[in-house]
Design a protein around this motif. Structure first.
Motif, PDB file in Angstrom:
ATOM      1  N   PHE A   1      -2.816   4.093  -2.889  1.00 15.86           N
ATOM      2  CA  PHE A   1      -3.148   3.004  -3.814  1.00 15.86           C
ATOM      3  C   PHE A   1      -2.415   1.725  -3.459  1.00 15.86           C
ATOM      4  CE2 PHE A   1       0.866   3.691  -6.011  1.00 15.86           C
ATOM      5  CZ  PHE A   1       1.063   5.055  -5.925  1.00 15.86           C
ATOM      6  N   ASP A   2      -2.919   0.616  -4.026  1.00 15.85           N
ATOM      7  CA  ASP A   2      -2.282  -0.688  -3.872  1.00 15.85           C
ATOM      8  C   ASP A   2      -1.345  -0.919  -5.038  1.00 15.85           C
ATOM      9  OD1 ASP A   2      -3.712  -1.375  -1.567  1.00 15.85           O
ATOM     10  OD2 ASP A   2      -5.437  -1.991  -2.750  1.00 15.85           O
ATOM     11  N   LEU A   3      -0.233  -1.558  -4.740  1.00 13.68           N
ATOM     12  CA  LEU A   3       0.694  -1.992  -5.773  1.00 13.68           C
ATOM     13  C   LEU A   3       0.727  -3.511  -5.710  1.00 13.68           C
ATOM     14  CD1 LEU A   3       3.644   0.496  -5.342  1.00 13.68           C
ATOM     15  CD2 LEU A   3       2.452   0.049  -7.470  1.00 13.68           C
ATOM     16  N   THR A   4       0.204  -4.183  -6.722  1.00 13.56           N
ATOM     17  CA  THR A   4       0.158  -5.651  -6.652  1.00 13.56           C
ATOM     18  C   THR A   4       1.552  -6.243  -6.798  1.00 13.56           C
ATOM     19  OG1 THR A   4      -0.478  -5.586  -8.977  1.00 13.56           O
ATOM     20  CG2 THR A   4      -2.222  -5.924  -7.393  1.00 13.56           C
ATOM     21  N   ASP A   5       2.388  -5.581  -7.579  1.00 12.27           N
ATOM     22  CA  ASP A   5       3.785  -6.010  -7.679  1.00 12.27           C
ATOM     23  C   ASP A   5       4.636  -5.076  -6.828  1.00 12.27           C
ATOM     24  OD1 ASP A   5       6.320  -6.738  -8.316  1.00 12.27           O
ATOM     25  OD2 ASP A   5       6.284  -5.940 -10.354  1.00 12.27           O
TER      26      ASP A   5
ATOM     27  N   ARG B   1       0.862  -1.184   0.000  1.00 11.90           N
ATOM     28  CA  ARG B   1       0.000   0.000   0.000  1.00 11.90           C
ATOM     29  C   ARG B   1       0.898   1.233   0.000  1.00 11.90           C
ATOM     30  NH1 ARG B   1      -5.200   1.076  -1.358  1.00 11.90           N
ATOM     31  NH2 ARG B   1      -5.986   2.928  -0.339  1.00 11.90           N
TER      32      ARG B   1
ATOM     33  N   GLU C   1       9.572   3.061  -7.582  1.00  9.42           N
ATOM     34  CA  GLU C   1       8.524   3.163  -8.604  1.00  9.42           C
ATOM     35  C   GLU C   1       7.553   4.299  -8.271  1.00  9.42           C
ATOM     36  OE1 GLU C   1       7.973   1.672 -11.580  1.00  9.42           O
ATOM     37  OE2 GLU C   1      10.007   0.925 -11.274  1.00  9.42           O
TER      38      GLU C   1
END
Lengths: 79, 79
Positions: free
Chosen positions: A46-50, A4, A57
């Motif tokens: 936001f969520d970062l799935t990777d 997150r 990033e």
């Protein structure tokens, strides 16, 4: 691993914060005379799935899109 | 004693965050496909020259002016 990210974007000190001035005026008008130096900023979560190298990033995202680095500074939290 | 207050205002879960959707679309378009659940909120920071009962006062400001409690939730930090 999913992570997150939280990005805080604020106008740099010295840049006139019109929205902050408006909020300050409104708070004074409502009787809170002891309020000063109001600054209004944006928070983007936001969520970062990777999650690989997530902080770098997210900083790239800020430089490219999320913050106008001419007048805004940002702070990144990744958890 | 002077205190610094931070108020974080976010749309409640379930309320469509149009700005968040726009940011998400833009990040996807720039190649960051692993970004999801973007929420954009506001942060209001200010000084309180009279710090007596500051947290309760700031909560009152939120209910009165800073947040639209029908669709937004807020979190207060006083330091």
């Amino acid at each position: 691993m999913a992570k997150r990210a939280k990005v805080h974007v604020f106008l740099k000190p010295g840049v006139l914060d019109v929205e902050g001035k408006a909020v300050e005026g409104a708070l004074h008008g409502l009787g809170w005379k002891d309020v000063a130096n109001v600054r209004v900023g944006k928070t983007i979560e936001f969520d970062l799935t990777d999650g690989a190298d997530a902080e770098a990033e997210v900083k790239k995202m800020c430089e490219t899109l999320l913050a106008n680095t001419v007048i805004e500074s940002y702070r990144v939290e990744v958890a």
